[in-house]
Write an enzyme that holds these catalytic residues in place. Structure first.
Site, short mmCIF file in Angstrom:
data_model
loop_
_atom_site.label_atom_id
_atom_site.label_comp_id
_atom_site.label_asym_id
_atom_site.label_seq_id
_atom_site.Cartn_x
_atom_site.Cartn_y
_atom_site.Cartn_z
N ASP A 165 9.66 2.83 1.69
CA ASP A 165 8.49 3.72 2.19
C ASP A 165 8.19 3.52 3.63
O ASP A 165 7.79 2.74 3.89
CB ASP A 165 7.09 3.16 1.31
CG ASP A 165 5.91 3.98 1.57
OD1 ASP A 165 6.01 4.66 2.47
OD2 ASP A 165 4.89 3.97 0.88
N LYS A 188 2.77 11.50 6.86
CA LYS A 188 1.93 11.16 8.25
C LYS A 188 2.52 11.87 9.39
O LYS A 188 2.41 13.03 9.65
CB LYS A 188 1.88 9.58 8.43
CG LYS A 188 1.19 9.10 7.32
CD LYS A 188 0.30 7.87 7.70
CE LYS A 188 -0.24 6.81 6.39
NZ LYS A 188 -1.42 7.80 5.98
N PHE A 241 0.79 -1.09 -0.02
CA PHE A 241 -0.02 -0.06 0.04
C PHE A 241 0.85 1.31 -0.10
O PHE A 241 1.55 1.62 0.95
CB PHE A 241 -1.01 0.28 1.27
CG PHE A 241 -1.78 1.26 1.23
CD1 PHE A 241 -2.99 1.16 0.19
CD2 PHE A 241 -1.57 2.37 1.81
CE1 PHE A 241 -3.94 2.36 0.51
CE2 PHE A 241 -2.54 3.36 1.57
CZ PHE A 241 -3.52 3.68 0.84
#
Length: 400
Positions: A226, A255, A141
């Site tokens: 990531d 984030k 994801f």
């Protein structure tokens, strides 16, 4: 109708149904706790998918944001501003890298990494134009843009969005042999999550990340990590890659970098890699804006103390010990690192969504993924007492 029901009905009537949130309407939050429009309190055990590593309304971050709001919030990259250089310098230092390319969202960071890797492949490695390949892992994801879903194996994310972007090859996560076989002279990068969050907090086999690092180094291929969910303290280290002593060629961050206050993301790498960009070839109006830089600088300062990584490590050990005691009965498996866990619920007890709803009724907020799995990822500022209370509620739900 209640205030909650009225708010949800209005949202359902006037917003696209691209999310299926739990039926709670949050009005305020502080630390690890949220309060809804009815005045009910809930323990946040999701932390905005790691965006809220430092908790809700963190005083240090709010004060910095307020001060910057009074000065300047946006210049665009048409001009320099007085927070930009320090932000890039400090973030590069935190990562042990040389250059930063700031964006806003995690998906933008991934898109930037894809463009950077391809450009590096053509200008530095010498891959023929239009032939660059990037290897990714199944069950990944990385976001929801058209290009990113083109290399997703999640059919719910992919369906009805074609035609898809070419140039990607998918291999099983954790399989070094498959990765080796997939590499060719046109491979420019391997893009991986050190821990797959959306897939259920999947931790790769020991030695996998180190193997990816060595293989990419030998084949002159970029290793792009990531760390948008896994990085910045969540796993008990600044970066999840550190658990195997691995330093990638490129970090993707987001984030928690914005402290849950503003969206901030970044690609962080060497001058040899990010140096391939030239003026006008890539950009973002809001990327690296003064408000984002001010908040992110405070996040970096907080991480530099090591306090939050230590809390995540110590409380994470406790979390996984307690969750481990549940396996073999109501829980099929527990995975994760630090204050991050994927909990597979035994068949017959309910779906992940149903367990999440029952926990909500007891004052704990988590979120399901892939049917039978719930994710637990509280803010790193959570107290041990609150964490234990939340775990008690989980035990209560699983006991029926």
């Amino acid at each position: 109708m209640s205030t909650t029901e009225t708010a949800i009905a209005s949202a359902e009537a006037h917003s696209a149904h691209n999310y299926h949130p739990l039926p709670v309407v949050v009005a305020s939050a502080d630390g690890a706790w949220m309060t809804d429009v009815e005045g009910r309190r809930y323990l946040d055990m999701l932390a905005g998918y790691s965006a809220l590593n430092f908790g809700h309304s963190n005083r240090r971050l709010i004060d910095v944001a307020k001060a910057q709001l009074e000065r300047v919030t946006l210049t665009s990259r048409a001009f320099h501003h007085d927070r930009f250089a320090e932000f890039c310098t400090k973030l590069a230092e935190l990562c042990g890298m040389e250059m930063v390319l700031p964006m806003n969202t995690g998906a933008e960071a991934v898109e930037t990494a894809v463009k950077t890797a391809r450009k590096w492949g053509y200008r530095v490695k010498g891959v023929p134009d239009g032939m660059a390949k990037i290897i990714v892992a199944a069950d990944n994801f990385h976001g929801r843009t058209t290009t990113i879903i083109s290399f997703s194996t999640d059919q719910e994310a992919r369906a009805d969005h074609g035609p898809y972007t070419p140039g990607f090859e998918i291999v099983p996560y954790g399989d070094l042999t498959a990765l080796d076989e997939a590499m060719t002279e046109n491979t420019v990068a391997v893009l991986m999550e050190p821990i797959q969050g959306e897939a259920g907090v999947l931790v790769p086999p020991p030695g996998y990340l180190a193997g990816v690092r060595e293989m990419t180094r030998q084949r002159n291929v970029l290793f792009i990590a990531d760390e948008i969910q896994s990085g910045l303290g969540r796993t008990g280290r600044t970066f999840a890659c550190e658990h195997e002593g691995v330093v990638p060629d490129m970090y993707l961050l987001g984030k928690a970098l914005g402290g849950g206050v503003v969206p901030v993301s970044a690609v962080v790498s060497s001058a040899a890699v990010l140096g391939v960009h030239r003026p006008g070839e890539h950009g973002s109006t809001f990327g690296g804006n003064p408000l984002a830089c001010a908040v992110a600088l405070e996040v970096i300062a907080m991480l530099n103390t090591g306090e939050y990584q230590q809390r995540a490590a110590e409380l994470g050990d406790h979390l996984h010990h307690e969750l481990g005691l549940l396996t073999g009965g109501a829980v099929r498996a527990v995975r994760g690192r630090g204050l991050w866990a994927g909990v597979d619920i035994a068949p017959g007890l309910g779906t992940g969504r149903e367990i999440s709803e029952k926990l909500m009724e007891r004052g704990v907020l988590v979120k399901d993924t892939h049917g039978s799995t719930i994710r637990i990822a509280p803010p790193l500022v959570i107290s041990k007492e609150d964490l234990d209370w939340g775990l008690d509620q989980l035990r209560g739900v699983l006991a029926g």
